[in-house]
Scaffold this active site. Sequence first.
Site, PDB file in Angstrom:
ATOM      1  N   SER A 268     -62.695 -14.822  20.792  1.00  0.00           N
ATOM      2  CA  SER A 268     -61.740 -15.012  19.695  1.00  0.00           C
ATOM      3  C   SER A 268     -60.600 -15.920  20.148  1.00  0.00           C
ATOM      4  CB  SER A 268     -61.179 -13.669  19.228  1.00  0.00           C
ATOM      5  OG  SER A 268     -62.193 -12.857  18.685  1.00  0.00           O
TER       6      SER A 268
ATOM      7  N   ASN B 272     -61.223  -8.224  17.431  1.00  0.00           N
ATOM      8  CA  ASN B 272     -61.228  -9.586  17.954  1.00  0.00           C
ATOM      9  C   ASN B 272     -61.981  -9.568  19.277  1.00  0.00           C
ATOM     10  OD1 ASN B 272     -59.349 -11.227  16.096  1.00  0.00           O
ATOM     11  ND2 ASN B 272     -58.175  -9.352  16.502  1.00  0.00           N
ATOM     12  N   GLU B 273     -63.252  -9.875  19.200  1.00  0.00           N
ATOM     13  CA  GLU B 273     -64.149  -9.772  20.347  1.00  0.00           C
ATOM     14  C   GLU B 273     -63.951 -10.940  21.314  1.00  0.00           C
ATOM     15  OE1 GLU B 273     -65.432  -7.063  20.660  1.00  0.00           O
ATOM     16  OE2 GLU B 273     -66.683  -6.359  19.023  1.00  0.00           O
ATOM     17  N   PRO B 274     -64.491 -10.827  22.542  1.00  0.00           N
ATOM     18  CA  PRO B 274     -64.416 -11.944  23.483  1.00  0.00           C
ATOM     19  C   PRO B 274     -64.881 -13.248  22.831  1.00  0.00           C
ATOM     20  CG  PRO B 274     -65.288 -10.014  24.580  1.00  0.00           C
ATOM     21  CD  PRO B 274     -65.174  -9.656  23.130  1.00  0.00           C
TER      22      PRO B 274
END
Length: 644
Positions: A172, A168-170
């Site tokens: 998300s 869950n990358e920046p």
Amino acid sequence: MISDFTQQANPRPEILSFEKVPTAIYASADAASRAVAEEIARIIRQKQSEGKPAVLGLATGSSPKKVYAELIRMHRQEGLSFRNVITFNLDEYHSLGADALQSYHRFMREQLFDHIDIDPAQCHIPDGTLPFQEIHQFCQQYEQHISDLGGLDFQLLGIGRNGHIGFNEPGSHVNSRTRLITLDQTTRADAATEFGGLANVPRKAITLGVRVILQAKRVVLLAWGEHKAAIVKQAVEGPVTETIPASYLQGHPNVQFILDEACAASLTRQKTPWLVDAVDWTPQMTKKAVTHLALTLGKPVLKLTNQDYNEHGLSDLLALHGQAYDINITVFSSLQQTITGWPGGKPNADDTNRPERANPARKRVLIFSPHPDDDIISMGGTFQRLVDQGHEVHVAYQTSGNIAVADDEAYRFIEFVADFNREFGIESEEVADILLYSHHFLKNKKPSEKDSDFVRRVKGLIRRGEAKATCRFVGIPPEQVHFLTMPFYETGLVQKKPLGEADYRIVAELIDNVQPHQIYAAGDLADPHGTHKVCLDAVFEAVRRLKDEPFMQQCWVWLYKGAWDEWDIDLIEMAVPMSPDQVMRKRFGIFKHQSQKDGVVFQGSDSREFWQRAEDRNRTTAGLYNQLGLAEYEAMEAFVRWHF
């Protein structure tokens, strides 16, 4: 040092005013991993006693490896059974098959599943080979399966340098579902090591969504090392924001961050503990507080005032010592006494306030270099000065460094040997066959495929030749250059073996043979590859084994940092200044390592070359001393003494 896992689950109110997530700090990742493994084991046994399955959410990467190793030990030695365990992994790269070297299917088999009695049918990992049109349905079913089991009893997490949990990358959302996601550039750069270069890292992955992670009954996030310290501070003490998905955990009712001391270094209670609670004002704590105050205010130490102390939480120091002037003088003198142009000690000089002893005037020095270039990159100015000042300097290259040589570099050297043989009429059917095979292997090698033994040896010879060139440049005779080729490193993969008896014995025997008055070792725990930490552990263990030998009573151990970070200025015990000419000479020494220039295999997210990183770091250290009011130097190399 904090070693009690349960006591730290409910920190004091003063700590909670800064930390918005319960956080436990351990002396080492080993101790922390054992505590987490014990908690997982308690959950498994509790569920067994109730006749229910234990549903575990598992993570991959370097952080949980020691947790899994401890679970395996508990299975083998304590009878911990996993027959009632159902697992769901967080994520998987899209496009990778289950048997690919970097796949999380393979990781989990090798790190845990193949060594315990878990039912393989109960081990669930996202399928990275699915065509795009099938991924959405798979993700829905993956979540539904977890829900049908009553949710996750325990979710284990790591944290990326950009704050991601799972993948869950920046950006998300807190309610994000399990899905296919495009990987952030930082995430791909950090994975480049495993894939043999950024170009080979997949661009997409399937990840469990934030929503499902937050629905777990218990969440534990692991983070080790200095390179995670900054992002952990933001996740623990900063605001909840989608730019740092780990910050969403602040809203979970049963979460805990488990950190080693290096990773916790930026937390307020570690960085500025006097703002959290009463502290014992030792000389070291005083130095830490005063240098922090001076750097925060942008003032030299000798210009700090009573008002500065009072307004920044340091009134206790004034109560103890009276006036700022007296405290300033003491700290300034302590800083000044760390600076020396004589890292081996200055002969015939009063060494009362010097970092090193004057005697013996000519010392035997043993520099341990984890890779074949860490000596010149990390302490090249000191290295040269020790030689110039007449000490007997030995260098020990602990690993071959072969995996850090690009394929085209190896191909170039192999081609040179073939051309050399033809040019001078050197004919050998065996050599010709080897060269032909190597040409064929490198031309047809798949991305991140393990090198053949011969190619690894070629790459090792390249690194060895570069190290020899550096030693010639500095002035080290061949008999004082030692290539240890420690066995733990020689897997041909980024994943190394644990340190073994053979590794410890190699290091201990060299120390015993040289009988040094000084040992220099890489204390760089920010090394993203982990090799520096492993090599340091080998040196520590070897020194412990030899500590009762008579020669060890005269041996001092100095720790240097690598290319990634520097010691905090309040910790520095020896600072060796360099002139502009000495900085340039160090640069030329680094240039001897041609295979590590112009696009290093494991460059990471920092695009600077190693000589640039080293110079920037050394100039920054000198700048800090100057900012604190001391003499202005072009650059400085810094060391901390380990008291064994």
